[in-house]
Design a protein around this motif. Structure first.
Motif, short mmCIF file in Angstrom:
data_model
loop_
_atom_site.label_atom_id
_atom_site.label_comp_id
_atom_site.label_asym_id
_atom_site.label_seq_id
_atom_site.Cartn_x
_atom_site.Cartn_y
_atom_site.Cartn_z
N LEU A 66 0.82 -1.21 0.00
CA LEU A 66 0.00 0.00 0.00
C LEU A 66 0.86 1.26 0.00
O LEU A 66 0.56 2.23 -0.70
CB LEU A 66 -0.93 -0.01 1.21
N LYS A 67 1.94 1.24 0.76
CA LYS A 67 2.84 2.40 0.82
C LYS A 67 3.52 2.66 -0.53
O LYS A 67 3.74 3.80 -0.93
CB LYS A 67 3.92 2.19 1.89
N LYS A 68 3.86 1.57 -1.22
CA LYS A 68 4.57 1.70 -2.50
C LYS A 68 3.63 1.84 -3.68
O LYS A 68 4.06 1.81 -4.83
CB LYS A 68 5.49 0.49 -2.70
N ARG A 69 2.32 1.97 -3.43
CA ARG A 69 1.30 2.17 -4.47
C ARG A 69 1.20 0.97 -5.42
O ARG A 69 0.94 1.12 -6.61
CB ARG A 69 1.61 3.42 -5.30
N ALA A 70 1.41 -0.23 -4.90
CA ALA A 70 1.34 -1.44 -5.74
C ALA A 70 -0.11 -1.70 -6.14
O ALA A 70 -1.04 -1.43 -5.38
CB ALA A 70 1.90 -2.64 -4.99
N SER A 71 -0.30 -2.24 -7.34
CA SER A 71 -1.64 -2.63 -7.78
C SER A 71 -1.88 -4.12 -7.57
O SER A 71 -3.02 -4.57 -7.50
CB SER A 71 -1.84 -2.28 -9.26
N ASP A 72 -0.78 -4.90 -7.50
CA ASP A 72 -0.89 -6.35 -7.28
C ASP A 72 0.28 -6.82 -6.42
O ASP A 72 1.38 -6.24 -6.48
CB ASP A 72 -0.82 -7.12 -8.60
N ILE A 73 0.04 -7.86 -5.64
CA ILE A 73 1.11 -8.54 -4.91
C ILE A 73 1.18 -9.97 -5.45
O ILE A 73 0.18 -10.68 -5.46
CB ILE A 73 0.84 -8.60 -3.39
N HIS A 74 2.35 -10.37 -5.92
CA HIS A 74 2.55 -11.73 -6.43
C HIS A 74 3.36 -12.52 -5.39
O HIS A 74 4.47 -12.13 -5.04
CB HIS A 74 3.32 -11.70 -7.76
N ILE A 75 2.77 -13.61 -4.90
CA ILE A 75 3.42 -14.47 -3.92
C ILE A 75 3.66 -15.81 -4.60
O ILE A 75 2.72 -16.58 -4.82
CB ILE A 75 2.56 -14.60 -2.64
N GLU A 76 4.93 -16.08 -4.96
CA GLU A 76 5.25 -17.15 -5.90
C GLU A 76 6.18 -18.19 -5.29
O GLU A 76 7.34 -17.88 -4.98
CB GLU A 76 5.91 -16.55 -7.15
N VAL A 113 -2.02 -14.33 -6.10
CA VAL A 113 -1.95 -12.95 -6.60
C VAL A 113 -3.05 -12.16 -5.90
O VAL A 113 -4.22 -12.54 -5.93
CB VAL A 113 -2.14 -12.88 -8.13
N LEU A 114 -2.64 -11.08 -5.23
CA LEU A 114 -3.57 -10.22 -4.50
C LEU A 114 -3.71 -8.91 -5.27
O LEU A 114 -2.72 -8.19 -5.47
CB LEU A 114 -3.05 -9.92 -3.09
N ARG A 115 -4.91 -8.61 -5.75
CA ARG A 115 -5.18 -7.36 -6.45
C ARG A 115 -5.70 -6.33 -5.44
O ARG A 115 -6.67 -6.58 -4.73
CB ARG A 115 -6.21 -7.61 -7.56
N LEU A 116 -5.05 -5.16 -5.38
CA LEU A 116 -5.45 -4.11 -4.46
C LEU A 116 -6.50 -3.24 -5.14
O LEU A 116 -6.27 -2.71 -6.23
CB LEU A 116 -4.26 -3.24 -4.06
N ARG A 131 3.58 -5.26 -8.21
CA ARG A 131 3.40 -4.58 -9.50
C ARG A 131 3.15 -3.11 -9.21
O ARG A 131 2.10 -2.75 -8.65
CB ARG A 131 2.24 -5.19 -10.29
N ILE A 132 4.11 -2.28 -9.58
CA ILE A 132 4.01 -0.84 -9.33
C ILE A 132 4.04 -0.12 -10.67
O ILE A 132 4.97 -0.30 -11.45
CB ILE A 132 5.17 -0.35 -8.43
N ASP A 133 3.01 0.69 -10.93
CA ASP A 133 2.89 1.41 -12.21
C ASP A 133 3.02 0.47 -13.40
O ASP A 133 3.67 0.78 -14.41
CB ASP A 133 3.95 2.52 -12.31
N GLY A 134 2.45 -0.74 -13.27
CA GLY A 134 2.41 -1.67 -14.39
C GLY A 134 3.60 -2.60 -14.52
O GLY A 134 3.57 -3.53 -15.32
N ALA A 135 4.66 -2.38 -13.75
CA ALA A 135 5.87 -3.22 -13.85
C ALA A 135 6.10 -3.98 -12.54
O ALA A 135 5.89 -3.44 -11.45
CB ALA A 135 7.09 -2.35 -14.17
N LEU A 136 6.53 -5.24 -12.66
CA LEU A 136 6.78 -6.06 -11.47
C LEU A 136 8.17 -5.79 -10.91
O LEU A 136 9.14 -5.63 -11.66
CB LEU A 136 6.65 -7.55 -11.81
N HIS A 152 6.06 7.86 -11.31
CA HIS A 152 5.18 7.89 -10.14
C HIS A 152 3.73 7.97 -10.62
O HIS A 152 3.26 9.02 -11.05
CB HIS A 152 5.50 9.10 -9.25
N GLY A 153 3.06 6.82 -10.60
CA GLY A 153 1.68 6.76 -11.05
C GLY A 153 1.59 6.50 -12.55
O GLY A 153 2.61 6.38 -13.24
N ARG A 154 0.35 6.40 -13.02
CA ARG A 154 0.12 6.17 -14.45
C ARG A 154 -0.93 7.14 -14.97
O ARG A 154 -1.70 7.71 -14.21
CB ARG A 154 -0.31 4.72 -14.71
#
Length: 574
Positions: A206-216, A294-297, A227-232, A508-510
């Motif tokens: 949340l602090k890093k503005r991630a849109s997804d968390i991938h736990i692999e 995969v957790l989508r925020l 995934r931050i601003d579209g890039a993992l 920073h952002g999209r």
């Protein structure tokens, strides 16, 4: 007058450490690979890094420094972004007034020196250090918030004391892994270190503005990526011994079946962060080394801003506003997965959501939960498909219907007929551009006259990364490149090297790139006469004045919001 590089080569020839043949071979490899000469010499074992540094120190009159016992000041370290430190293998040592002393492994890298001066605004003094020493310092000094996670991982991974009385176990022991691991995972998932580790993983995302968390799960560890601003981005790795406990914790908070590891599962949970509620949509998938999550925020605060603040350019924004003001008809937003289609549609629904309107959505899955909107979760396994859900929704006297995606001919047919009988229908399609939606619907079996009669607006959307305004710097782009890509307007181009504000990514952002047009009578006639898509596109661009995706992206470049490279990346024609 000999250049610095030529002087260094001359010293290498005169030294007794390597022959002229070896140096010629190294220069040849360096020219072919583009790698630094220093790296080629060390990798080919022609010269040790220690001897090479001593030679460079003598020739260039640059002091040699060992960093292992040096105490670093965090404020000085913060002067140079981590991304740049890793890219050029350097570390700031001290700062006095306008002079910054930097340890480098390659003092001949003039690009690094130029970038350092541009970013810091300081005069650069150099000391020499080995690449290995510098990378150790970079890893130690740029830890930041990651240190907290690493400490928790260490706490969670502390081995238990073995029971010596039990004796030695057999080399291979067959166990019923699911039964034994399940009870252990349930117990471990409630341990404070595991709970804190999962909580901190969510907080950092949340602090890093991630849109997804991938736990692999991997063979030797559990990898965490954001995934931050579209890039993992790789964030950290959890020891394999804690994998089951961490995944069990995720299943518990997501209300998933903790006993089921063989099939995919979907769940969700909600957290409160900085006085706002954030939904997490969870998807698990069985893989070779365990279940991948995969957790989508889903942050509702992103939807309440309205169309005006989504970053659309003036022309397509005006077209969107005109379209959603119509009482009935179909609006289609197209684009690949992850291009922001759902966010755009939800923002439109939020704007149209008033007490006098009955709004129904059919989605798979329901991403954001909207107050005052009837939302249906499609479940094909029990027969609740988009088509059957839409057919039932039409009996509920809706004013506005939102369909998550038109996937088949039956859904397309019902949606088109709903748009013709008094409902405003919003939906998405997977096409490369706006015009291609016409072909896609006709290919699905919808008659051309129905397509022409029902559609109000077609649009295509992409997301490009927004430049970090705190660290962007002007750059020159050669005229030949601009002519090659068709950029005609005179403007100032920007790039960025990264800073703390943007997590050293430079972005920073999209921001949304949009092409949109309203269908007029001539376009409708062209569709009914089955004119080619190229003819329709030519008319829409030349007569209606639609700006294609690349033109809209170039507007963002002109405004200094993104880079030319990013604009070209997201609008590459397929």
């Amino acid at each position: 007058m000999a250049t610095l590089r030529e002087n260094v080569i001359d010293v290498l020839i005169k030294s007794k450490y390597l022959s002229k043949e070896q140096l010629d071979e190294a220069l040849k490899i360096q020219k072919q690979s583009g790698a630094p000469l220093r790296k080629v010499l060390v990798e080919r074992n022609y010269l040790s890094e220690e001897k090479l540094l001593a030679l460079l120190s003598n020739q260039l009159y640059i002091p040699l420094m060992h960093l292992s016992r040096y105490k670093f000041d965090p404020q000085v370290i913060g002067v140079i972004p981590e991304r740049m430190a890793r890219q050029y293998t350097l570390i700031p040592i001290s700062k006095m007034g306008n002079s910054l002393t930097v340890a480098m492994a390659d003092p001949l890298n003039i690009f690094a020196l130029d970038d350092l001066k541009a970013i810091t605004g300081c005069n650069i003094d150099i000391v020499l250090s080995s690449e290995e020493e510098i990378m150790k310092v970079i890893d130690a000094q740029y830890r930041g918030e990651k240190a907290k996670i690493e400490d928790l991982i260490g706490e969670a991974s502390t081995p238990t004391i073995p029971n010596k009385e039990a004796g030695e176990k057999a080399a291979v022991e067959l166990i019923k892994s699911e039964e034994i691991e399940l009870s252990a995972a349930l117990k471990d998932s409630e341990d404070p270190p595991i709970v804190k580790l999962v909580d901190l993983t969510l907080t950092e995302a949340l602090k890093k503005r991630a849109s997804d968390i991938h736990i692999e799960p991997e063979e030797g560890c559990l990898r965490i990526r954001y995934r931050i601003d579209g890039a993992l981005h790789d964030i950290f790795k959890i020891p394999k011994v804690n994998q089951n406990a961490v995944l069990a914790r995720l299943k518990i908070i997501s209300n998933l079946d903790i006993t089921e590891n063989r099939i995919p599962q979907d769940g969700r949970f909600k957290v409160k962060f900085e006085n706002r509620e954030v939904d997490f949509r969870v998807s698990s998938l069985p893989t070779t080394f365990g279940q991948k999550f995969v957790l989508r925020l889903l942050d509702k605060s992103n939807l309440s801003i309205g169309l005006d603040k989504l970053g659309f350019s003036e022309q397509p924004l005006a077209i969107c506003k005109e379209a959603i003001a119509k009482p009935f008809g179909m609006i289609l937003v197209t684009g690949p997965t992850g291009s922001g289609k759902s966010t755009t549609l939800y923002s439109v629904l939020n704007q149209l959501n008033t007490p006098e309107r009955n709004i129904i959505t059919i989605e798979d899955p329901v991403e954001y939960q909207l107050v005052g909107v009837t939302q249906i979760q499609a479940k094909p396994e029990i027969g609740l498909t988009f088509a059957s859900g839409l057919r039932s929704a039409l009996r509920q006297s809706p004013d506005i219907i939102m369909i998550g995606e038109i996937r088949d001919s039956e859904t397309a047919d019902i949606a088109v007929k709903a748009a013709l009988t008094g409902q405003l229908v919003l939906s998405t399609l997977h096409t490369n551009d706006a015009i291609s939606s016409i072909t896609r619907l006709i290919d699905m079996g919808v008659e051309p006259f129905l397509v022409a009669s029902s559609i109000i607006m077609l649009s295509a959307q992409r997301l490009c990364r927004r430049l970090c305004l705190k660290c962007r710097t002007p750059i020159d782009i050669p005229k030949e490149i601009l002519e090659q890509v068709g950029f005609k307007e005179k403007t100032t181009f920007y790039t960025s090297s990264g800073c703390k504000y943007c997590n050293n990514t430079g972005f920073h952002g999209r921001i949304a790139i949009l092409e949109a047009f309203l269908l007029d009578d001539i376009v409708r006639e062209m569709i009914m006469k089955k004119r080619s898509i190229d003819d329709i596109k030519k008319y829409v661009i030349e007569r209606v004045g639609m700006k294609i995706l690349r033109e809209d992206a170039f507007l963002k470049v002109k405004d200094g919001l993104t880079t030319l490279e990013e604009a070209l990346r997201v609008t590459t024609e397929e």
